[in-house]
Design an enzyme around this catalytic site. Structure first.
Site: not given
Ligand code: AHR
Length: 663
Positions: A47, A242, A376-377
């Site tokens: 990332e 993120c 993602n999360e």
């Protein structure tokens, strides 16, 4: 005399019984070859956090090269007569600079670029300076000089490399020159002087080392890419994290903006710019120079399966409670189309719209992408109701692509418990689990996967790292506990099919999050102990799980197991048995590795033992001492099918023996 002999014998017997009692006998059942270990088992999560891409792996040395940062001159200092214009040749990056005569022969016009924490320049290394330039109305010829400058030198001259460049066209054109400094400067600047009285326009000012990873012009920093290669990754997850979500949807990672000519890739605000007010980096933007084409290419060069993760229509849920921040489920069409188009970009024939773009960028062959992550999360029904239509659409067009859903940001708890059954219902292929957890959590999770359901989706431990209690930075004990925990991943390789430590990179001057796997400054990099843990697992992953027990139980740091964690694999290519043992206790432990079930004509060869050890739990490798804790290998000798040894306190050890069949 007789009495004395009996006494001695009794003493000897009790000593050896006591020793046996202290010896930890690990039984490896070689005749019960178990689940296959997937080639994807150990991989990379990448990332653009901690200046991992811009300012890191992406080898561009100029910050804000297209003058598109919201403050158009951020990263630049101008002198003399410099103005920003906005009708440049690249539609998505319209700003550029105009350099005009300073008005007096003793005055100067020009600009300096500060790079990312300075430009790291190495002696005797060639650098390619390139610029799009033109002579605006009224100019007939122009000249600039390009210098590498050491701003803080006490010497007479700040410049330590210099070249002149003539601008001779009215039309925008790309010019390039090469600089080969004789000096190494850790934090140099790039300086450009206008040398003519006539005005010139400059756009997309760029400086790359010529010697990049695989020599690509829009290339990657060689030492950092080499460090990735040396991890032998099976899978490569990208671009986050993120940044997939963005702080709002405008700042999400948008793959379509990251392909095509670099000059026309628009700027994105990197959410790590401001996510942590206590570690603020207002100049952190994504140039998208390292975009999806470069990602697929790097995956191929690393021999890793690419695993792109796309936004599912949700902005970061931590930072957005207002439902209006998200795309309504009924309006997801363009997001779903992005996922379908990405698969076409990676795998489609060159006759397709996106396959053609890939071919034009230099890769007519398919990248053979097999996995895609959606979200993602994310958590809650907001996630599952969005994930569902993605799955339907992808399955319909690309039934062979494996889809990865998520279990939220936590390793357990409400969101996790809600999402796992939902992932089963939606029939995703793998579920991405994240755990940045304490030392005590890692110590307690040795059996985490032993009782996971074997019929549902598989597990992708997509982000994890041990964060010490009160020690949220790299240190030996955290890495040791990661090694211990990973024995449980390996033992359960039938259900855990991928695992990627996170985050991957951190610039020592620009980090937002630690611990990280690889640290670097402008010129050097260092591989942490956690890096070596990952590498040892990847190099010794074997092909099949073997049962390993102590007193009939898996060795997972449970009560009475003296802080030991262990797993075993069979490597069918090398015909060898590989046993991993982690001693998390502060006492050395006697071990007896018993390889049961071997045929009468089979025996073990002399083997090797590789250890990773430190007496100081707080220590790690640093840029100054990069080899402080590294794996050490020695030869060892078993006796028939047994190997007796001692494992030091706080040690990760790998024992490897080849099976020999006698005729
Ligand atoms: O790895 C750092 C961050 O941790 C990732 O961006 C995110 O997915 C997680 O919260």
């Amino acid at each position: 005399m007789k009495k004395y002999r009996i006494l001695l014998m009794t003493l000897a017997l009790s000593i050896s019984l006591a020793m046996m009692a202290q010896t930890n006998q690990l039984l490896i059942q070689t005749d019960q070859v178990g689940a296959e270990i997937q080639p994807t088992m150990y991989g990379l999560f990448f990332e653009d956090i901690n200046y991992g891409a811009d300012g890191g792996l992406y080898a561009e040395l100029i910050k804000n090269r297209s003058f598109e940062f919201p403050q158009h001159l951020m990263g630049w200092k101008t002198f003399g007569h410099v103005t920003i214009q906005k009708d440049g040749p690249f539609k998505r990056n319209p700003h550029y600079v105009r350099l005009a005569y300073a008005g007096h022969e003793y005055k100067h016009t020009g600009l300096d670029n500060e790079g990312f924490f300075g430009l790291g320049i190495a002696a005797d290394t060639e650098y390619r300076f390139s610029v799009w330039a033109r002579l605006p109305e009224g100019s007939s010829s122009g000249k600039i000089s390009v210098q590498l400058v050491e701003p803080n030198t006490c010497g007479d001259k700040q410049a330590f490399a210099s070249q002149k460049l003539t601008i001779d066209t009215k039309e925008w054109k790309r010019y390039q020159i090469y600089l080969k400094p004789i000096k190494t400067v850790q934090k140099a600047i790039l300086r450009i002087f206008l040398e003519s009285k006539e005005t010139v326009d400059l756009e997309h000012i760029s400086l790359f080392p010529v010697d990049t990873w695989h020599g690509h012009e829009n290339g990657l920093r060689k030492d950092l890419a080499q460090a990735l290669y040396d991890l032998s990754p099976g899978v490569f997850r990208f671009p986050g994290g993120c940044v997939v979500e963005g702080t709002d949807l405008n700042t999400r990672y948008d793959w379509k903006k990251t392909v095509g000519p670099v000059e026309n890739r628009p700027l994105n605000e990197n959410r790590w710019n401001y996510t942590f007010k206590n570690r603020l980096f207002p100049d952190y933007y994504q140039s998208y120079g390292l975009g999806f084409y470069e990602f697929f290419l790097l995956s191929e060069e690393l021999h890793a399966e690419p695993l792109p993760v796309l936004n599912c229509g949700l902005a970061c849920q931590y930072q957005n409670t207002d439902p209006d921040a998200n795309v309504p489920v009924c309006d997801l069409e363009s997001y779903i189309q992005d996922a379908l188009d990405l698969i076409e970009f990676a795998n489609g024939a060159i006759s397709t719209q996106w396959g053609k773009i890939r071919a034009e960028m230099g890769h007519p062959a398919s990248f053979n992408m097999k996995f895609i992550g959606i979200g993602n999360e994310q958590w809650g029904a907001e996630y599952t109701e969005r994930l569902e239509p993605f799955i339907e659409a992808i399955r319909q067009v690309y039934p062979d692509i494996k889809i990865i859903g998520g279990s939220g940001p936590n390793s357990e708890g409400e969101q996790f418990d809600y999402l796992w059954p939902e992932m089963k219902r939606l029939k995703v292929d793998l579920v991405d689990e994240h755990f940045y957890r304490s030392e005590s959590w890692f110590l307690s999770q040795g059996t985490r996967y032993d009782n996971y359901n074997r019929t549902g989706p598989k597990v992708f431990a997509g982000e994890y790292a041990c964060h010490g209690e009160g020690k949220k930075w790299n240190h030996f004990n955290a890495s040791l506990l990661e090694a211990a925990f990973m024995t449980g991943l390996e033992r359960n390789a039938d259900v855990v099919q991928m695992a990627t430590y996170a985050p991957l990179f951190a610039h020592i001057d620009g980090w937002q999050w630690r611990p990280d796997l690889i640290w670097f400054d402008n010129l050097q990099s260092v591989r942490t102990v956690s890096y070596y843990v990952q590498q040892l697992y990847a190099y010794n992953k074997g092909t099949h799980v073997l049962p390993l027990t102590m007193n009939h139980k898996p060795v997972a740091g449970s009560k009475g197991q003296q802080g030991l964690f262990a797993s075993a694999v069979w490597d069918e290519y090398n015909q060898s048995y590989i046993v991993k043992v982690v001693n998390t206790s502060s006492d050395a432990q006697s071990l007896s590795l018993v390889f049961s079930g071997m045929q009468k004509n089979e025996t073990l060869s002399a083997g090797i033992c590789i250890t990773l050890q430190s007496d100081d739990p707080d220590k790690d490798n640093t840029l100054d001492e990069p080899q402080a804790i590294v794996p050490i290998q020695k030869q060892v000798m078993p006796i028939k099918n047994v190997f007796n040894t001692k494992i030091d306190a706080n040690t990760f050890a790998i024992y490897k023996f080849t099976k020999i069949s006698k005729q």
